[in-house]
Write a protein that holds these residues in place. Structure first.
Motif, PDB file in Angstrom:
ATOM      1  N   ASN A 259      43.537  41.019  39.116  1.00  0.00           N
ATOM      2  CA  ASN A 259      44.859  41.579  38.686  1.00  0.00           C
ATOM      3  C   ASN A 259      45.327  42.721  39.639  1.00  0.00           C
ATOM      4  N   THR A 260      44.421  42.914  40.771  1.00  0.00           N
ATOM      5  CA  THR A 260      44.998  44.031  41.782  1.00  0.00           C
ATOM      6  C   THR A 260      45.581  43.255  42.915  1.00  0.00           C
TER       7      THR A 260
ATOM      8  N   ARG B 186      34.863  42.266  32.841  1.00  0.00           N
ATOM      9  CA  ARG B 186      35.995  43.290  33.074  1.00  0.00           C
ATOM     10  C   ARG B 186      36.139  43.546  34.444  1.00  0.00           C
ATOM     11  N   GLU B 187      35.282  43.792  35.315  1.00  0.00           N
ATOM     12  CA  GLU B 187      35.734  44.209  36.720  1.00  0.00           C
ATOM     13  C   GLU B 187      36.079  42.913  37.622  1.00  0.00           C
TER      14      GLU B 187
ATOM     15  N   ALA C 212      38.154  40.713  35.997  1.00  0.00           N
ATOM     16  CA  ALA C 212      39.572  40.559  35.593  1.00  0.00           C
ATOM     17  C   ALA C 212      40.426  41.919  36.338  1.00  0.00           C
ATOM     18  N   ASP C 213      39.864  42.729  36.671  1.00  0.00           N
ATOM     19  CA  ASP C 213      40.397  43.869  37.409  1.00  0.00           C
ATOM     20  C   ASP C 213      40.930  43.585  38.693  1.00  0.00           C
ATOM     21  N   GLU C 214      39.582  42.837  39.390  1.00  0.00           N
ATOM     22  CA  GLU C 214      39.851  42.417  40.854  1.00  0.00           C
ATOM     23  C   GLU C 214      41.038  41.176  40.788  1.00  0.00           C
TER      24      GLU C 214
ATOM     25  N   ALA D 250      45.091  42.342  33.301  1.00  0.00           N
ATOM     26  CA  ALA D 250      44.929  44.060  33.067  1.00  0.00           C
ATOM     27  C   ALA D 250      44.309  44.135  31.455  1.00  0.00           C
TER      28      ALA D 250
ATOM     29  N   ASN E 262      49.548  38.745  34.791  1.00  0.00           N
ATOM     30  CA  ASN E 262      49.029  40.019  35.208  1.00  0.00           C
ATOM     31  C   ASN E 262      48.675  40.955  34.112  1.00  0.00           C
TER      32      ASN E 262
ATOM     33  N   SER F 272      40.712  43.478  31.770  1.00  0.00           N
ATOM     34  CA  SER F 272      40.065  44.724  32.432  1.00  0.00           C
ATOM     35  C   SER F 272      40.039  45.771  31.513  1.00  0.00           C
ATOM     36  N   GLU F 273      40.339  45.823  30.694  1.00  0.00           N
ATOM     37  CA  GLU F 273      40.626  47.178  29.715  1.00  0.00           C
ATOM     38  C   GLU F 273      39.582  46.754  28.391  1.00  0.00           C
TER      39      GLU F 273
ATOM     40  N   ASP G 179      30.714  44.297  31.504  1.00  0.00           N
ATOM     41  CA  ASP G 179      30.978  45.190  32.502  1.00  0.00           C
ATOM     42  C   ASP G 179      31.492  44.186  33.573  1.00  0.00           C
TER      43      ASP G 179
END
Length: 150
Positions: free
Chosen positions: A80-81, A73-74, A76-78, A111, A107, A114-115, A70
């Motif tokens: 990517n944003t 992934r979090e 990675a998401d940060e 993504a 990017n 993060s998924e 978790d």
């Protein structure tokens, strides 16, 4: 154990290659990488983005060591944003096409990280992170920043 040793060696060699005390004077060699002229503000932004990415990779590695998908992934998401940052988008307009391609690939890879599904083994996540980092290696091996005449 061999993999950890290989990553440690690669990290040490990378640090030696980028540390100022090991830098070769510009007169002593010709840097074949493509120069990208950036203003001081753009250079500061690039350094900040690279530090964000490096810090994120460190956090993802720690998450992996704790078997915390978790958190992995979090982060990675940060990471990517940050591509939506106005300064980043503005700079993209005058970057070489190859640089933009590497950036888009990074990017996409972030993504995808993060998924990852809940069932993804951490080893698979780490393999994908390693492939993602090939974008960083490719970019640093192909491009260098030079001060623009601003």
């Amino acid at each position: 154990m061999k993999i950890h040793l290989a990553y440690g060696l690669l990290s040490a060699l990378t640090l030696v290659g980028i540390s100022p005390q090991y830098a070769v004077a510009q007169d002593d060699y010709s840097d074949p990488r493509i120069a990208i002229d950036l203003t001081q503000a753009e250079q500061a932004h690039v350094r900040s983005r690279m530090l964000d990415l490096l810090s994120g990779v460190q956090a993802m590695t720690e998450a992996a060591a704790n078997d915390d998908l978790d958190w992995f992934r979090e982060v990675a998401d940060e990471l990517n944003t940050t591509r939506h940052d106005p300064a980043t988008r503005s700079m993209q307009t005058h970057m070489p096409d190859g640089f933009r391609q590497i950036s888009r690939s990074l990017n996409r890879d972030l993504a995808a990280l993060s998924e990852l599904s809940d069932e993804t083994p951490m080893g698979v996540a780490l393999d994908q992170l390693a492939m993602t980092l090939s974008n960083c290696t490719s970019c640093h091996g192909s491009y260098r920043v030079t001060p623009s005449e601003d």
